[in-house]
Design a protein around this motif. Structure first.
Motif, short mmCIF file in Angstrom:
data_model
loop_
_atom_site.label_atom_id
_atom_site.label_comp_id
_atom_site.label_asym_id
_atom_site.label_seq_id
_atom_site.Cartn_x
_atom_site.Cartn_y
_atom_site.Cartn_z
N LEU A 1 0.82 -1.21 0.00
CA LEU A 1 0.00 0.00 0.00
C LEU A 1 0.86 1.26 0.00
N ALA A 2 1.92 1.19 0.80
CA ALA A 2 2.80 2.36 0.86
C ALA A 2 3.40 2.67 -0.50
N ALA A 3 3.60 1.61 -1.25
CA ALA A 3 4.14 1.84 -2.60
C ALA A 3 3.13 2.53 -3.50
N SER A 4 1.82 2.35 -3.15
CA SER A 4 0.79 2.98 -3.99
C SER A 4 0.17 4.21 -3.35
N TYR A 5 0.60 4.54 -2.12
CA TYR A 5 0.13 5.75 -1.43
C TYR A 5 1.34 6.62 -1.05
N ALA A 6 1.08 7.90 -0.90
CA ALA A 6 2.18 8.82 -0.60
C ALA A 6 1.73 9.86 0.44
N VAL A 7 2.70 10.33 1.23
CA VAL A 7 2.44 11.40 2.18
C VAL A 7 2.13 12.68 1.39
N PRO A 8 1.11 13.46 1.80
CA PRO A 8 0.70 14.60 0.97
C PRO A 8 1.72 15.74 0.84
N THR A 9 2.71 15.85 1.71
CA THR A 9 3.71 16.90 1.59
C THR A 9 4.97 16.49 2.34
N THR A 10 6.01 17.27 2.26
CA THR A 10 7.28 16.99 2.93
C THR A 10 7.69 18.14 3.82
N SER A 11 8.69 17.87 4.68
CA SER A 11 9.22 18.91 5.58
C SER A 11 8.08 19.55 6.38
N THR B 1 5.26 19.67 9.90
CA THR B 1 5.05 19.47 11.33
C THR B 1 3.54 19.42 11.57
N ILE B 2 3.08 18.41 12.30
CA ILE B 2 1.65 18.29 12.62
C ILE B 2 1.34 19.29 13.74
N THR B 3 0.41 20.24 13.39
CA THR B 3 0.07 21.28 14.38
C THR B 3 -1.33 21.10 14.95
N HIS C 1 -11.84 20.74 15.14
CA HIS C 1 -11.06 20.63 13.91
C HIS C 1 -11.54 19.43 13.10
N THR C 2 -11.73 19.62 11.77
CA THR C 2 -12.28 18.56 10.91
C THR C 2 -11.22 17.90 10.04
N GLY C 3 -9.95 18.24 10.23
CA GLY C 3 -8.93 17.63 9.39
C GLY C 3 -7.61 17.48 10.13
N LEU C 4 -6.53 17.38 9.35
CA LEU C 4 -5.17 17.23 9.90
C LEU C 4 -4.29 18.29 9.26
N ASP C 5 -3.60 19.11 10.08
CA ASP C 5 -2.80 20.23 9.57
C ASP C 5 -1.32 19.86 9.49
N PHE C 6 -0.77 20.03 8.25
CA PHE C 6 0.66 19.83 8.01
C PHE C 6 1.29 21.22 7.84
N ALA C 7 1.92 21.75 8.89
CA ALA C 7 2.57 23.07 8.76
C ALA C 7 3.86 22.92 7.97
N HIS D 1 -4.13 21.91 5.05
CA HIS D 1 -5.26 21.34 5.81
C HIS D 1 -5.80 20.19 4.96
N LEU D 2 -5.67 18.94 5.47
CA LEU D 2 -6.07 17.74 4.73
C LEU D 2 -7.29 17.11 5.39
N GLU D 3 -8.35 16.85 4.58
CA GLU D 3 -9.54 16.16 5.09
C GLU D 3 -9.80 14.92 4.24
N ILE D 4 -10.37 13.84 4.92
CA ILE D 4 -10.74 12.60 4.24
C ILE D 4 -12.24 12.39 4.44
N HIS D 5 -12.95 12.18 3.31
CA HIS D 5 -14.39 11.93 3.35
C HIS D 5 -14.68 10.62 2.63
N THR D 6 -15.51 9.79 3.25
CA THR D 6 -15.87 8.51 2.62
C THR D 6 -16.84 8.77 1.47
N ALA D 7 -17.22 7.73 0.77
CA ALA D 7 -18.09 7.88 -0.41
C ALA D 7 -19.44 8.48 -0.05
N ASP D 8 -19.91 8.29 1.19
CA ASP D 8 -21.20 8.87 1.61
C ASP D 8 -21.06 10.26 2.18
N GLY D 9 -19.84 10.82 2.15
CA GLY D 9 -19.61 12.19 2.61
C GLY D 9 -19.22 12.32 4.06
#
Length: 340
Positions: free
Chosen positions: A206-216, A218-220, A235-241, A316-324
């Motif tokens: 899976l890791a080979a087919s998925y990637a971290v959304p950004t580099t360098s 810090t989770i704030t 908060h409705t998502g995950l913040d990558f500063a 700011h990254l959010e994940i929503h399933t197929a039903d929203g």
């Protein structure tokens, strides 16, 4: 005419050495006296003294096999005709007839004597040479005691053998249970290790087919965190500063569903995966893709920025399933084998 009977052990015979005269006591001829030979009146007019009773006792004891007259000379006893005529034949008495000789005394033959103690001896004992009933009884008692002791010993041995067998069976079962428990524990451990290894391989793929959304980064801020700065109260998502302009990458291959300005989210790009899952990339400084565009894992789709309602540059990254329904981005990314 008086009859004469010869009984073994009563005294000497009629050979003249010693004998008793004929005696016919009656009530008229014998005066009652106090003492040993007192005579009492009987129904038939006859009287019996203690001497006559003694003769009866000797005969009874001889018939029962309780005494032996072997080795003692016979004695003549005279009885009245009225009594002698009514006495049974001595040969017909149990245990007495065998002691008398079939020959007449006129032949001069000595009377046959045999031990009276042979009464009660079995045929088998007689065949083995046993002649004494007391000794035979003693032998039977000893034999019975030996048989009982042998039976008790056999029962004790059987109980000991049974107890030993039960103990051995219990010990064997205990060892078998311990071996089975050990084998089950080892099997469970092996299964768990195999499961972990399989999961690691799956995540690696899976890791080979998925990637971290950004580099360098810090989770704030994390998903569900409470605060007044968010309109929903949490908060409705995950913040990558990260610094402004840091590349934003496609987490997985999919299609760009939307790309543009989205109010408090600033510049936002929505990537839809094949299973209907949507990934929202918010607060970008710039967008590098258009609606309907196909992207692959790791493709750059924008840049980190500080547009919309923010306090500094971050993704700011959010994940929503197929039903929203919104889910925790960190848990979702880790389920894809990514180390966040």
């Amino acid at each position: 005419m008086a009859a004469t009977a010869t009984l073994p052990g009563a005294g000497l015979g009629v050979d003249g050495e010693r004998g008793w005269d004929e005696w016919n006591p009656t009530e008229e001829t014998v005066r009652p006296v106090r003492g040993r030979h007192r005579v009492a009146k009987q129904r038939n007019g006859l009287a019996r003294s203690s001497a006559v009773l003694g003769v009866g006792v000797i005969a009874a004891v001889g018939a029962g096999g309780m005494a032996s007259a072997q080795g003692k000379p016979p004695v003549s006893i005279s009885l009245p005709d009225s009594i002698a005529d009514n006495l049974p034949d001595a040969k017909s008495l149990p245990g007495v007839g065998a002691l008398l000789s079939d020959k007449s005394e006129d032949d001069g033959a000595a009377p046959v004597t045999a031990p009276l103690t042979t009464a009660g001896i079995t045929t088998a004992e007689a065949e083995q040479g046993t002649t004494d009933a007391g000794e035979a009884l003693r032998a039977r008692i000893l034999q019975q005691a030996e048989q009982q002791q042998a039976a008790a010993d056999a029962e004790a041995r059987e109980a000991q053998e049974k107890a030993a067998a039960e103990k051995a069976a219990a010990e064997a079962k205990k060892q078998q249970d311990a071996a089975e428990a050990k084998a089950a524990a080892e099997k469970k451990k092996a299964e768990e290790e195999a499961k972990k290894k399989a999961e690691a391989l799956r995540l690696a793929k899976l890791a080979a087919s998925y990637a971290v959304p950004t580099t360098s980064y810090t989770i704030t801020s994390t998903y569900g965190q409470a605060g007044t700065m968010w309109s929903s109260g949490h908060h409705t998502g995950l913040d990558f500063a990260a610094p402004t302009g840091t590349p934003v990458k496609a987490v997985h291959g999919g299609t760009i569903k939307s790309a543009g300005w989205s109010g408090s989210y600033g510049y936002r790009t929505v990537l839809e995966l094949e299973d209907g899952t949507e990934i929202w990339y918010c607060h970008q400084s710039s967008i590098g893709v258009g609606v309907g565009q196909k992207v692959s894992t790791g493709d750059t789709i924008g840049r980190v920025g500080a547009t919309g309602n923010v306090t500094g540059p971050h993704l700011h990254l959010e994940i929503h399933t197929a039903d929203g329904t919104g889910v925790d981005p960190m848990g979702w990314l880790r389920s894809k084998g990514l180390n966040i």
